[in-house]
Enzyme design. Structure first.
Site, PDB file in Angstrom:
ATOM      1  N   HIS A   4     -10.451  -4.894  10.393  1.00 20.66           N
ATOM      2  CA  HIS A   4     -11.055  -4.395   9.060  1.00 20.66           C
ATOM      3  C   HIS A   4     -12.294  -3.422   9.514  1.00 20.66           C
ATOM      4  CE1 HIS A   4      -8.931  -8.126   7.802  1.00 20.66           C
ATOM      5  NE2 HIS A   4      -8.816  -7.332   6.614  1.00 20.66           N
ATOM      6  N   GLU A  40       0.643  -1.169   0.156  1.00 15.09           N
ATOM      7  CA  GLU A  40      -0.062   0.118   0.064  1.00 15.09           C
ATOM      8  C   GLU A  40       0.921   1.379   0.109  1.00 15.09           C
ATOM      9  OE1 GLU A  40      -0.981  -2.549   1.573  1.00 15.09           O
ATOM     10  OE2 GLU A  40      -3.067  -2.886   1.082  1.00 15.09           O
TER      11      GLU A  40
END
Lengths: 475, 402
Positions: free
Chosen positions: B207, B138
């Site tokens: 998450h 990322e």
């Protein structure tokens, strides 16, 4: 989310599994949002593992080791010799061989000019003209003088910080000389020579160091954080190796627009340990992006020697790990660097591939003005590299032997540069600092309301207490 | 406004207790066309095709005929119905069509079409260089997007889940937000960073992050949160056209919201808040998924005789203090309902901003309902209790209006 990838893998590796098994592996609420991707074709590096043809008998792994009596297994088809795995065929072997972490011989280092300035190859093969060679030498000297004088200016307290490139003049100038002006440069911070080659003036360097209103960066960054859109040199950011993914992104943009140019990024041996380095190299290979990764392996990352930084054969071997063509060059040999970068650029653009260059050199100066390297390395080591392997001296010998340079021109050039620098520093010191408005501009494209309020509030405050604030800053 | 909530009942993956919000018309007697969309004082968008405000839409649709779109639906309602993720995709596709420099990069955005199908079909249409699949790195692919933006492209960087963008914090904070400034304005970074975040359905703590809290301090970036298909498409387009780096926060549980949106092109203002329900008694400020909890509570509140004004703040950085301020000057009471955690969340900043600017107009201290300062538990019941629920909102308003 990542377990989704493995469950997808299982789905494809086994084509005779019923869908209910696959579905049970997926997180229930995502079921309806994810449709099964279509099975891709077989060609070469397909996007998933549909070509995994293992598991012919069953879906459990079967080892061909000693403990399986092969006669007892009923076989209808001949034994596999190799696996048709994505990326190419892989041969099986019964030899339990671990490839060694290092090879007996280290990767060889490309050098064409020896330490005495003598050419080791035919001069015609080098394709370098007298004009370019002389400009290269001039700029290497300018860089050297510039570094010495600006370093002194910091020691005198006239600028707050400086970083020298001593010992890496060849890397800076020769690599820049081999590129074209529309190749985008993403520096770490030890590459002002590239800017110098492209036409950044000594006055412009001084303006940035003093952070005055003529600075391209409007006084917002520390010294040596140069940047120039005109010269296609991205502004230096203090963070280590973050420019590596930037370079890949820029190469991607060049690839999209089919430009006849590449991008180049510089980083040190220390920078090659960062996550960004690995992901950047990996991705540039996957994307087939025209990037040159130039590693200045100068042996030290502040006080961390190369032996504490990595245990591979330098950085050049890492290129192979990512599928990138790589070369190791003598970082103190201007001609070798020129030649290697020239070729790397050609490869990158014509073949649309990244290229890794590792230049072996030495950081002859301290890490920066905040460092005293004699604290962690022997003075003899510094001397050996500074004198014996000095890239400027070496190149000078070669151009002098060609009759392109002499002592008189040398001393003229040096004194000329020194004079220019002294004038530039004095001029830069006298120029006003950027106005308060520049503190708030360019955070966004247009000044937003909250920043406008903050600016107004600051202005009012400074106006009320002028004696507390410097007088050479325009409010 | 009515149309938004009618469609919600048809959503599949939302709350098990369906949103039973009836049309505003029957409850308050107000017509939907009374929705106020302030456009005065807003920063003008540079895009030339911008149509501002839904109110305009509602008026013109009543008069204009769709003579130039022969294939338009023969149904009496104008516009077309779609789900929120489709609205995002529509906005994205329109911008990619309009400007060849717009590209997408992220994990599984290409052939797979994205984990939430926002980029479905785009790789087939625009090629897999323009809709780029990245490896799992990322920080690095965000860096790539920044580098591409500095050299002329307009990338949209997708985080598969907002939480993963924590890995990209270095690039976002030190480079994305900064390089335009530190380069003296030489290099601009028109990226859009987007992805789903917020507390979902038992996705686990890692998450279920609310990244808006962490990013809100970074100078140089803008943050917006979408909550309906209409504003999702409009904000997506605005974010892409903006020359500043914009972070667009989507919510995992809102992707299947259905709504009828206009056929005409429209771009919303990134810095504007949305008036969801005008009222007189209390200003409720919220965004993203909590908007729906607030509206559900609003129904109960109205039955109890309260008249809440609900504003979806949408712009998380900077706050639309103009809309918010006007509301506070009218109601004198503020309730903030957010999904962020109590400490250092959007609510905390908003409370500070309101106190600084509108203290004199407040009749009561600002109340802020947030999630607790705990990692989101996996167990369904616990997870439900960590998110602000409608009964809590009702109780808070009752306390505030005492």
């Amino acid at each position: 989310m990542h377990n989704l990838k493995s469950s997808k893998l299982l789905m494809f590796g086994v084509t005779n599994h019923s869908s209910s098994v696959a579905n049970s592996l997926l997180s229930p609420h995502l079921l309806h949002t994810i449709s099964r991707p279509p099975l891709p074709d077989d060609s070469g590096f397909s996007r998933c593992f549909a070509t995994v043809s293992g598991g012919r008998r069953s879906h459990t792994a079967v080892s061909f080791g000693d403990d399986v009596d092969q006669d007892q297994i009923s076989i209808e088809v001949p034994l596999q010799q190799e696996l048709n795995f994505p990326g190419g065929k892989v041969k099986f072997t019964p030899n339990k061989l671990f490839t060694s972490g290092s090879s007996a011989e280290r990767t060889q280092c490309y050098r064409v000019l020896n330490e005495n300035g003598q050419l080791l190859v035919d001069s015609d093969s080098l394709k370098i003209s007298k004009e370019v060679a002389v400009k290269m030498y001039r700029d290497m000297v300018t860089l050297q003088v510039m570094d010495t004088i600006f370093y002194e200016a910091q020691r005198q307290g006239r600028i707050s910080f400086y970083l020298t490139t001593i010992g890496e003049e060849a890397i800076n100038i020769a690599s820049a000389a081999a590129l074209s002006h529309n190749d985008f440069v993403f520096p770490q911070y030890r590459e002002p020579g590239v800017l110098l080659w492209r036409g950044f003036t000594l006055q412009e360097f001084a303006n940035q160091l003093f952070g005055n209103k003529y600075d391209q960066g409007k006084g917002r960054q520390m010294p040596i954080h140069y940047g120039s859109k005109k010269l296609n040199y991205i502004t230096v950011s203090s963070t280590v190796a973050t420019q590596i993914p930037h370079t890949v992104g820029a190469a991607y943009s060049m690839k999209m627009e089919k430009q006849d140019a590449c991008t180049i990024t510089y980083f040190g041996d220390g920078g090659s340990s960062t996550g960004d380095f690995h992901a950047g190299l990996n991705f540039s290979a996957v994307m087939e992006a025209p990037v040159i990764f130039f590693c200045r392996n100068n042996g030290w990352a502040i006080s961390t020697p190369i032996t504490d930084q990595l245990r591979s054969d330098g950085i050049v071997v890492r290129g192979k790990a990512y599928g990138i063509p790589s070369i190791r060059v003598d970082g103190n040999d201007a001609l070798a660097i020129y030649s290697a970068v020239y070729e790397a650029r050609r490869l990158a653009i014509e073949k649309q591939t990244p290229v890794l260059i590792e230049a072996l050199t030495y950081r002859a100066g301290h890490h920066s003005t905040s460092d005293d390297s004699t604290k962690y390395r022997p003075a003899e080591e510094i001397e050996w590299w500074r004198d014996g392997q000095n890239p400027v001296k070496r190149f000078r010998t070669w151009i002098e032997n060609n009759g392109w340079w002499n002592d008189q021109v040398e001393s003229e050039h040096r004194s000329n540069i020194r004079k220019q620098l002294s004038q530039a520093i004095q001029a830069a010191e006298r120029v006003e600092k950027p106005p308060v408005a520049d503190m708030f501009n360019d955070v966004y494209d247009v000044l937003p309301k909250n920043l406008n309020e903050q600016e107004v509030s600051l202005r009012e405050h400074v106006k009320k207490h002028p004696q507390e604030y410097p007088s050479n800053v325009a409010v | 406004m009515a149309s938004i909530f009618q469609g919600v009942g048809a959503a599949t993956s939302l709350d098990t207790k369906k949103f039973q919000l009836s049309s505003l018309r029957s409850v308050t007697g107000r017509k939907a066309s009374c929705v106020v969309m302030r456009s005065g004082g807003a920063k003008m968008d540079s895009g030339s095709n911008r149509i501002s405000g839904r109110a305009d839409q509602l008026v013109t649709n009543a008069v204009a005929t769709k003579a130039d779109t022969p294939a338009a639906s023969t149904a009496s309602k104008p516009g077309h119905e779609l789900l929120l993720f489709e609205a995002l995709r529509e906005g994205l596709e329109e911008e990619m069509e309009r400007d060849a420099r717009v590209c997408v990069m992220g994990e599984d955005v290409g052939h797979y079409g994205g984990s939430y199908k926002v980029t479905k079909g785009l790789a087939e249409k625009y090629g897999d260089l323009r809709v780029l699949d990245t490896p799992i790195a990322e920080n690095s692919f965000t860096g790539m997007g920044i580098g591409a933006a500095m050299t002329g492209l307009r990338p949209i960087i997708e985080g598969m889940n907002m939480g993963f963008l924590l890995l990209a914090f270095n690039q976002i904070s030190n480079n994305c937000g900064m390089l335009h400034y530190t380069s003296g304005g030489q290099f601009k970074i028109p990226v859009v960073i987007r992805g789903p975040g917020g507390v979902g359905r038992q996705l686990g703590a890692e998450h279920s992050q609310r990244l808006e809290s962490y990013f809100q301090s970074i100078p140089g970036i803008q943050m917006v949160a979408c909550s309906t298909p209409y504003n999702a498409k409009g904000l997506m387009k605005a974010a892409i056209r903006s020359d500043n780096p914009v972070i667009l926060f989507e919510h995992v549980l809102l992707y299947n919201l259905k709504e009828r949106i206009p056929d005409e092109e429209y771009v919303l203002n990134l810095e504007e808040a949305e008036m969801v329900r005008p009222g007189e008694h209390v200003t409720i400020l919220t965004y993203s998924r909590m908007r729906y909890h607030v509206m559900q509570a609003a129904k109960t509140l109205v039955n109890k005789g309260y008249d809440p004004e609900v504003i979806d703040i949408r712009s998380l950085k900077p706050f639309d203090l103009y809309t918010i301020g006007n509301s506070i000057k009218k109601t004198h009471r503020v309730l903030i309902v957010e999904e962020c955690m109590r400490t250092g969340g959007i609510g905390a900043s908003l409370t500070a901003a309101i106190t600084e600017n509108f203290h004199d107009y407040l009749d009561a201290p600002i109340m802020c309902l947030s999630s607790q300062d705990v990692p989101t538990p996996y167990a369904g019941t616990l997870e439900e209790w960590t998110v602000v629920q409608p009964p809590q909102i009702v109780a808070a308003v009752e306390q505030l209006c005492r």
